[in-house]
Design a protein around this motif. Structure first.
Motif, PDB file in Angstrom:
ATOM      1  N   SER A   1      -0.599 -11.665   8.983  1.00  0.00           N
ATOM      2  CA  SER A   1      -1.677 -10.939   9.655  1.00  0.00           C
ATOM      3  C   SER A   1      -1.355  -9.465   9.850  1.00  0.00           C
ATOM      4  O   SER A   1      -2.195  -8.701  10.319  1.00  0.00           O
ATOM      5  CB  SER A   1      -1.954 -11.576  11.020  1.00  0.00           C
ATOM      6  N   ASN A   2      -0.144  -9.064   9.486  1.00  0.00           N
ATOM      7  CA  ASN A   2       0.327  -7.697   9.741  1.00  0.00           C
ATOM      8  C   ASN A   2       0.251  -6.872   8.457  1.00  0.00           C
ATOM      9  O   ASN A   2       1.055  -7.058   7.543  1.00  0.00           O
ATOM     10  CB  ASN A   2       1.766  -7.756  10.246  1.00  0.00           C
ATOM     11  N   PRO A   3      -0.700  -5.936   8.361  1.00  0.00           N
ATOM     12  CA  PRO A   3      -0.825  -5.158   7.117  1.00  0.00           C
ATOM     13  C   PRO A   3       0.412  -4.332   6.803  1.00  0.00           C
ATOM     14  O   PRO A   3       0.759  -4.128   5.643  1.00  0.00           O
ATOM     15  CB  PRO A   3      -2.032  -4.259   7.377  1.00  0.00           C
ATOM     16  N   TYR A   4       1.105  -3.869   7.849  1.00  0.00           N
ATOM     17  CA  TYR A   4       2.267  -3.008   7.608  1.00  0.00           C
ATOM     18  C   TYR A   4       3.474  -3.789   7.113  1.00  0.00           C
ATOM     19  O   TYR A   4       4.343  -3.235   6.444  1.00  0.00           O
ATOM     20  CB  TYR A   4       2.599  -2.211   8.869  1.00  0.00           C
ATOM     21  N   TYR A   5       3.519  -5.072   7.420  1.00  0.00           N
ATOM     22  CA  TYR A   5       4.541  -5.913   6.811  1.00  0.00           C
ATOM     23  C   TYR A   5       4.353  -5.936   5.299  1.00  0.00           C
ATOM     24  O   TYR A   5       5.305  -5.730   4.534  1.00  0.00           O
ATOM     25  CB  TYR A   5       4.465  -7.338   7.379  1.00  0.00           C
ATOM     26  N   HIS A   6       3.122  -6.176   4.847  1.00  0.00           N
ATOM     27  CA  HIS A   6       2.864  -6.219   3.405  1.00  0.00           C
ATOM     28  C   HIS A   6       3.062  -4.842   2.767  1.00  0.00           C
ATOM     29  O   HIS A   6       3.556  -4.752   1.638  1.00  0.00           O
ATOM     30  CB  HIS A   6       1.444  -6.730   3.153  1.00  0.00           C
ATOM     31  N   TYR A   7       2.707  -3.788   3.483  1.00  0.00           N
ATOM     32  CA  TYR A   7       2.921  -2.429   2.967  1.00  0.00           C
ATOM     33  C   TYR A   7       4.413  -2.171   2.736  1.00  0.00           C
ATOM     34  O   TYR A   7       4.813  -1.657   1.688  1.00  0.00           O
ATOM     35  CB  TYR A   7       2.351  -1.421   3.953  1.00  0.00           C
ATOM     36  N   ASN A   8       5.230  -2.548   3.695  1.00  0.00           N
ATOM     37  CA  ASN A   8       6.668  -2.321   3.545  1.00  0.00           C
ATOM     38  C   ASN A   8       7.295  -3.247   2.506  1.00  0.00           C
ATOM     39  O   ASN A   8       8.188  -2.840   1.762  1.00  0.00           O
ATOM     40  CB  ASN A   8       7.357  -2.468   4.899  1.00  0.00           C
ATOM     41  N   MET A   9       6.819  -4.486   2.440  1.00  0.00           N
ATOM     42  CA  MET A   9       7.311  -5.374   1.391  1.00  0.00           C
ATOM     43  C   MET A   9       6.904  -4.845   0.011  1.00  0.00           C
ATOM     44  O   MET A   9       7.664  -4.949  -0.960  1.00  0.00           O
ATOM     45  CB  MET A   9       6.756  -6.792   1.582  1.00  0.00           C
ATOM     46  N   GLY A  10       5.709  -4.249  -0.072  1.00  0.00           N
ATOM     47  CA  GLY A  10       5.288  -3.629  -1.319  1.00  0.00           C
ATOM     48  C   GLY A  10       6.177  -2.457  -1.697  1.00  0.00           C
ATOM     49  O   GLY A  10       6.546  -2.289  -2.868  1.00  0.00           O
ATOM     50  N   ASN A  11       6.549  -1.652  -0.710  1.00  0.00           N
ATOM     51  CA  ASN A  11       7.449  -0.522  -0.979  1.00  0.00           C
ATOM     52  C   ASN A  11       8.806  -1.002  -1.473  1.00  0.00           C
ATOM     53  O   ASN A  11       9.406  -0.400  -2.370  1.00  0.00           O
ATOM     54  CB  ASN A  11       7.628   0.319   0.283  1.00  0.00           C
ATOM     55  N   MET A  12       9.305  -2.088  -0.895  1.00  0.00           N
ATOM     56  CA  MET A  12      10.596  -2.612  -1.323  1.00  0.00           C
ATOM     57  C   MET A  12      10.503  -3.172  -2.745  1.00  0.00           C
ATOM     58  O   MET A  12      11.402  -2.970  -3.566  1.00  0.00           O
ATOM     59  CB  MET A  12      11.077  -3.672  -0.335  1.00  0.00           C
ATOM     60  N   ALA A  13       9.402  -3.876  -3.034  1.00  0.00           N
ATOM     61  CA  ALA A  13       9.226  -4.395  -4.387  1.00  0.00           C
ATOM     62  C   ALA A  13       9.090  -3.252  -5.388  1.00  0.00           C
ATOM     63  O   ALA A  13       9.651  -3.312  -6.496  1.00  0.00           O
ATOM     64  CB  ALA A  13       7.987  -5.296  -4.436  1.00  0.00           C
ATOM     65  N   TYR A  14       8.396  -2.190  -5.003  1.00  0.00           N
ATOM     66  CA  TYR A  14       8.241  -1.026  -5.883  1.00  0.00           C
ATOM     67  C   TYR A  14       9.596  -0.396  -6.164  1.00  0.00           C
ATOM     68  O   TYR A  14       9.905  -0.030  -7.310  1.00  0.00           O
ATOM     69  CB  TYR A  14       7.301  -0.017  -5.220  1.00  0.00           C
ATOM     70  N   ALA A  15      10.412  -0.268  -5.129  1.00  0.00           N
ATOM     71  CA  ALA A  15      11.744   0.330  -5.301  1.00  0.00           C
ATOM     72  C   ALA A  15      12.613  -0.491  -6.245  1.00  0.00           C
ATOM     73  O   ALA A  15      13.500   0.040  -6.915  1.00  0.00           O
ATOM     74  CB  ALA A  15      12.428   0.484  -3.949  1.00  0.00           C
ATOM     75  N   GLU A  16      12.342  -1.800  -6.300  1.00  0.00           N
ATOM     76  CA  GLU A  16      13.096  -2.684  -7.179  1.00  0.00           C
ATOM     77  C   GLU A  16      12.416  -2.868  -8.530  1.00  0.00           C
ATOM     78  O   GLU A  16      12.805  -3.725  -9.326  1.00  0.00           O
ATOM     79  CB  GLU A  16      13.293  -4.041  -6.492  1.00  0.00           C
TER      80      GLU A  16
END
Length: 375
Positions: free
Chosen positions: A271-286
């Motif tokens: 339910s937390n959009p910023y959790y998905h935003y940060n997980m997206g940033n981590m996936a992008y970095a990888e």
């Protein structure tokens, strides 16, 4: 708040082990002291007749401009005010400590202010570090105050802030030192710092969570469980503590309890959009751009009016070779920013004079450690 059927009772024996010291274990560490070099620097560069507003603006120049200290951001080490001045770098807690000490020396009102902002996840080895934020606030009079922040821009929506005492800031300092030693694998030293943070501020939930991780890594499972549980009992929004408990119970073989806690965290994170935003940033970095796309899309579904989500998705589509979608996301982000200049305001000067509440954006005041797999 995380919805979870949870009962907890303080245990005097456990608390005496964790909080048993009778005094500050590191009185020699003066986080906000100024040495003669700094005092001489201020006297040479700030007019004695300057008004409070002029002092605030001058301190901005001295701290951040290239012709002066030009302090750079570094979140790998938490420093005292003197160390920040000497090294010319620091995280937000370090720089704000230096600023507040300088401002007070010059007779200007300055206090610590913790800021609740979007969380920021950062992988460091096997640990997942979640950063919080702190800045400085002071008053010029009854109706006007200023905010000093070591960040490039501010967001004035969905954020809250509260001034905190120097004592609380000192507890955050030792919590951060504990995290740094924990990341380095120095568990006994990290326990010393976490214990000191909790002796200073027994209500510091992130320190309870972090000392739980230190005990867990050091093989003391009973104290680890108690500390994790107390972290959540102290702050019902502490998702990292519940995630760590889920991982803890799984490793102990209590799969039923682990799954119950994991489901609570999954509901909270989904339910937390910023959790998905940060997980997206981590996936992008990888370079996992498909996973990044999935997380950024989920973030947008949960909160549509957030330009950063669209900018991130634009970059991701660019990496995936979809130029049309990349441009579409980029234009949507630009339209959102142009439609409401109250969302993002440039703050290159790092100082804002305000007549009503205005909160600045995140870096890393206090660190919290999540030992479990991100869900």
């Amino acid at each position: 708040m995380i919805q979870l059927d949870f009962s907890f009772a303080d245990d005097n024996d456990m608390d005496s082990i964790i909080l048993g010291q009778s005094a500050d274990a590191f009185p020699e560490i003066e986080t906000m002291a100024l040495n003669q070099e700094i005092i001489d620097y201020l006297e040479a560069n700030v007019r004695s007749t300057a008004s409070d507003r002029e002092v605030v603006d001058r301190l901005r120049e001295l701290l951040f401009e290239e012709d002066y200290l030009n302090i750079q951001y570094d979140d790998l080490k938490t420093r005292t005010a003197i160390e920040t001045f000497q090294d010319r770098q620091g995280n937000c807690l370090s720089v704000v400590s230096l600023y507040i000490a300088m401002a007070r020396h010059l007779g200007v009102d300055a206090r610590f202010q913790t800021v609740k902002v979007r969380p920021r996840w950062d992988r460091r080895g096997e640990l997942l570090v979640i950063s919080q934020h702190i800045n400085a606030v002071g008053r010029f009079g009854q109706s006007t105050y200023y905010v000093v922040d070591f960040t490039p821009e501010i967001s004035v929506q969905q954020l809250t802030a509260s001034t905190v005492t120097d004592t609380h800031a000192r507890a955050l300092y030792f919590n951060n030192l504990g995290v740094e030693r924990l990341i380095a694998g120095e568990y006994e030293k990290s326990l010393q710092f976490f214990k000191n943070a909790l002796w200073i501020d027994p209500a510091l939930s992130i320190a309870w969570n972090n000392i739980g991780t230190a005990y867990n890594r050091n093989g003391d499972k009973t104290l680890a469980e108690y500390a994790y549980r107390k972290a959540y009992a102290t702050d019902k929004t502490n998702a990292t503590a519940i995630n760590n408990l889920a991982k803890y119970y799984h490793n102990q073989g209590d799969l039923e309890t682990s799954e119950r806690y994991a489901r609570a965290i999954e509901r909270f994170n989904n339910s937390n959009p910023y959790y998905h935003y940060n997980m997206g940033n981590m996936a992008y970095a990888e370079a996992d751009f498909e996973m990044a796309r999935e997380h950024f899309t989920r973030a947008i579904r949960r909160k549509e009016a957030e330009p950063d989500f669209y900018y991130a998705l634009s970059k991701t589509y660019e990496q995936l070779g979809d130029e049309l979608q990349s441009q579409r996301m980029y234009q949507m982000a630009r339209l959102m920013v142009l439609a409401s200049d109250e969302i993002y305001l440039p703050s290159q000067d790092k100082v804002r004079i305000v007549n009503e509440k205005s909160i600045l954006r995140e870096t890393s005041a206090g660190f919290s450690i999540n030992t479990g797999e991100a869900r």
